[in-house]
Enzyme design. Structure first.
Site, PDB file in Angstrom:
ATOM      1  N   THR A 282       0.841  -1.198   0.000  1.00 30.07           N
ATOM      2  CA  THR A 282       0.000   0.000   0.000  1.00 30.07           C
ATOM      3  C   THR A 282       0.871   1.241   0.000  1.00 30.07           C
ATOM      4  O   THR A 282       2.031   1.198   0.409  1.00 30.07           O
ATOM      5  CB  THR A 282      -0.889   0.055   1.253  1.00 30.07           C
ATOM      6  OG1 THR A 282      -0.086   0.391   2.398  1.00 30.07           O
ATOM      7  CG2 THR A 282      -1.605  -1.250   1.504  1.00 30.07           C
ATOM      8  N   ASP A 283       0.321   2.343  -0.438  1.00 28.90           N
ATOM      9  CA  ASP A 283       0.924   3.634  -0.116  1.00 28.90           C
ATOM     10  C   ASP A 283       0.616   3.892   1.361  1.00 28.90           C
ATOM     11  O   ASP A 283      -0.077   3.109   2.022  1.00 28.90           O
ATOM     12  CB  ASP A 283       0.354   4.725  -1.014  1.00 28.90           C
ATOM     13  CG  ASP A 283       1.292   5.940  -1.130  1.00 28.90           C
ATOM     14  OD1 ASP A 283       2.208   6.079  -0.296  1.00 28.90           O
ATOM     15  OD2 ASP A 283       1.096   6.750  -2.058  1.00 28.90           O
TER      16      ASP A 283
END
Length: 574
Positions: A282-283
């Site tokens: 994920t960011d």
């Protein structure tokens, strides 16, 4: 299914045995620890050891400190950890993204302006080489976003080009450079930033391309990078509505989620259609582009269930771990999917031979390698890149060159808006104004700067300087602009010092005027009236020296804008 013998892992039977044996010996808590990446921020050695011993963390990001400090920090991380750790940095513009004092080679747009893919390789190789010296093994780059909207406030200088083919060519070179330096790469931000003018740090954004358009642009870049062996993909908190509708017929608008929690984008599109076999991360999960879409307690297990293998950053460690466990209990996340994610994390580490390095006690390289950080060889490469990047966007009145012999008396205006300065690499002391003034004076110019008197508004200040007096006093005007930073605002535009103030270019019809942007390449939309506009892409001392040389005609402008610096407006061209 994960093919551990296929790219990007390319594991041997011995490597695969280590992955499977390690997974089989992990407790549930240890498995959970492997899927998280922790952020370190000036933590003590004892704090780091305590976190590792309690949570068994799989990866770390850190704030930049001196080479010696980071070397010792990473040494402690690896020595304390039961399983070797991924240590990541944003090597987006050079070694300065991984270590204080590292060499700044230029953001992606700088490299694009040189029109030479070899410079993308150099960015990857030299930047990652400096990061590797302090024990970093993973770069959160290249940025494979495509600038399709000059108003976008994140991708303005964090993209190689507005053209997919150029982005792919440059990104593949960066990837190879990073590989040769010993680091794994993580391309970002799937499914692609650069259309929505807003910032996913503060709002969920949209990639509104049709499926066909996406395939011909972002899809081409992602497929090309996957075929080239990119090891990881970072997922942006960005919706891709047309593909969500195609892959989930009947989905309602309010059900279309950012890619981080959209299984149709991660599993159907990225894994199946594009064939990505590597690690998905994920960011940052505290970005509002994600947190505004789903409660965090639900988001943690949902992101893994959707197809992410690693979670970038805890918020509260115990809360996030309990959220993941609750998701396992209520069926949001299956134990099989958790094992799959952990398998990919371990395979990623085996790909980097971290298990072998741990056996040989060389997870952190010899300390002699610190001498490469900011070395003269790298600084020369950086200077050459800057020289080839600086772009004369327009010079419609042929005002250049401007020299102390022809235009000795200069009125200098500066706009310096760096916000949090998170995206700025200004390793130089002093304001933009003081540094530009000093440099101009050192080559023979006489320079005045704008110092407004307290309590007076713009009209009053203008009235205090009659135009004839201004024209008789100065030979030319220079305006230097630095607007940088993101995650605080949805715009990156010039804000003048005051309404109707003397710094706003009223003077373009009276004196030769040059505007230089040292960061954002899209400021011509704010000053279309200036006849001479230059994108320097960088405000460090090297770039300032070079741009002044070029203004004086001592060297030629070599850069070509890789994005539409005219911002699609007809009046910016004359």
């Amino acid at each position: 299914m994960i093919d551990l013998k296929a790219k990007p892992f390319n594991l041997t039977d011995e490597d695969i045995k280590w992955v499977k044996d390690t997974l089989g010996n992990l407790s549930l808590d240890e498995k959970i620890g492997q899927v998280f990446v922790e952020m370190l921020w000036n933590n003590t050695n004892d704090e780091i050891k305590e976190r590792i011993n309690k949570y068994g963390i799989g990866g770390f990001r850190y704030n930049n400190m001196s080479p010696e400090q980071l070397y010792e920090q990473n040494k402690i991380i690896q020595e304390t950890s039961k399983i070797p750790v991924l240590i990541a940095a944003n090597i987006e513009a050079g070694g300065d993204g991984g270590v204080k004092g590292g060499t700044h080679f230029g953001y992606h747009v700088t490299i694009g302006a040189t029109q030479n893919k070899e410079n993308a390789y150099k960015l990857g190789y030299y930047g990652c080489k400096e990061a590797a010296a302090i024990g970093c093994n993973w770069t959160f780059a290249p940025i494979v976003d495509i600038n399709k909207n000059w108003r976008n406030c994140v991708v303005s200088n964090r993209c190689f080009s507005s053209e997919a083919d150029v982005v792919l060519e440059m990104s593949k070179e960066y990837l190879q450079g990073a590989k040769d330096a010993g680091l794994a790469s993580c391309m970002k931000h799937f499914p692609g930033d650069g259309l929505d003018e807003r910032d996913q740090h503060i709002v969920t954004t949209n990639n509104t391309m049709s499926c066909k358009e996406w395939d011909e642009n972002f899809g081409k870049v992602y497929k090309g990078m996957i075929d080239a062996g990119v090891e990881a993909v970072m997922i942006g908190h960005i919706r891709l509505p047309e593909y969500s509708r195609k892959l989930r017929p009947g989905i309602k608008d309010n059900e279309i989620m950012p890619a981080t929690i959209a299984p149709e984008l991660l599993q159907d599109l990225l894994r199946q259609e594009l064939g990505f076999n590597g690690l998905i991360i994920t960011d940052a999960t505290h970005m509002v582009g994600l947190t505004s879409a789903i409660r965090r307690e639900e988001m943690i297990p949902t992101a893994l269930a959707a197809g992410c293998d690693m979670i970038l950053y805890y918020r509260d460690k115990d809360e996030d771990i309990n959220a993941l466990k609750k998701g396992l209990e209520n069926g949001t996340l299956t134990y099989e999917r958790l094992d799959e994610a952990v398998t990919r994390v371990l395979a990623f580490k085996a790909m980097l031979k971290l298990h072998k390095k741990k056996e040989g006690a060389n997870l952190v390289p010899n300390k002699d390698g610190l001498s490469t950080i900011g070395c003269n060889e790298h600084l020369e490469v950086a200077r050459d890149i800057a020289d080839k990047a600086i772009t004369l966007v327009k010079n419609t009145k042929n005002q250049l060159p401007i020299t102390p012999k022809t235009h000795k008396r200069i009125m200098l205006y500066t706009i310096d808006q760096t916000g949090s300065a998170a995206a700025v690499s200004m390793a130089n002391e002093g304001s933009l104004e003081s540094r530009v003034k000093s440099k101009l004076e050192s080559v023979g110019f006489e320079v005045d700067t704008f110092n407004p008197q307290g309590g007076l508004n713009g009209k009053q200040l203008l009235a205090m300087t009659p135009i004839k007096e201004f024209v008789n006093k100065y030979d030319a005007v220079m305006l230097f602009v630095n607007v940088a930073g993101f995650s605080q605002s949805n715009v990156r535009r010039i804000t003048w010092s005051m309404p109707m103030g003397p710094d706003i270019p009223w003077y373009v019809t009276e004196l030769p005027t040059v505007c230089v942007s040292v960061n954002n390449p899209f400021h011509l939309i704010d000053v279309p009236m200036v006849p001479t506009y230059i994108n320097a892409y960088n405000g460090n001392d090297v770039s300032l020296d070079l741009v002044i040389e070029k203004i004086m005609g001592k060297s030629e402008f070599k850069g070509v804008s890789p994005v539409d610096a005219f911002c699609g407006a007809w009046d910016t061209r004359f």
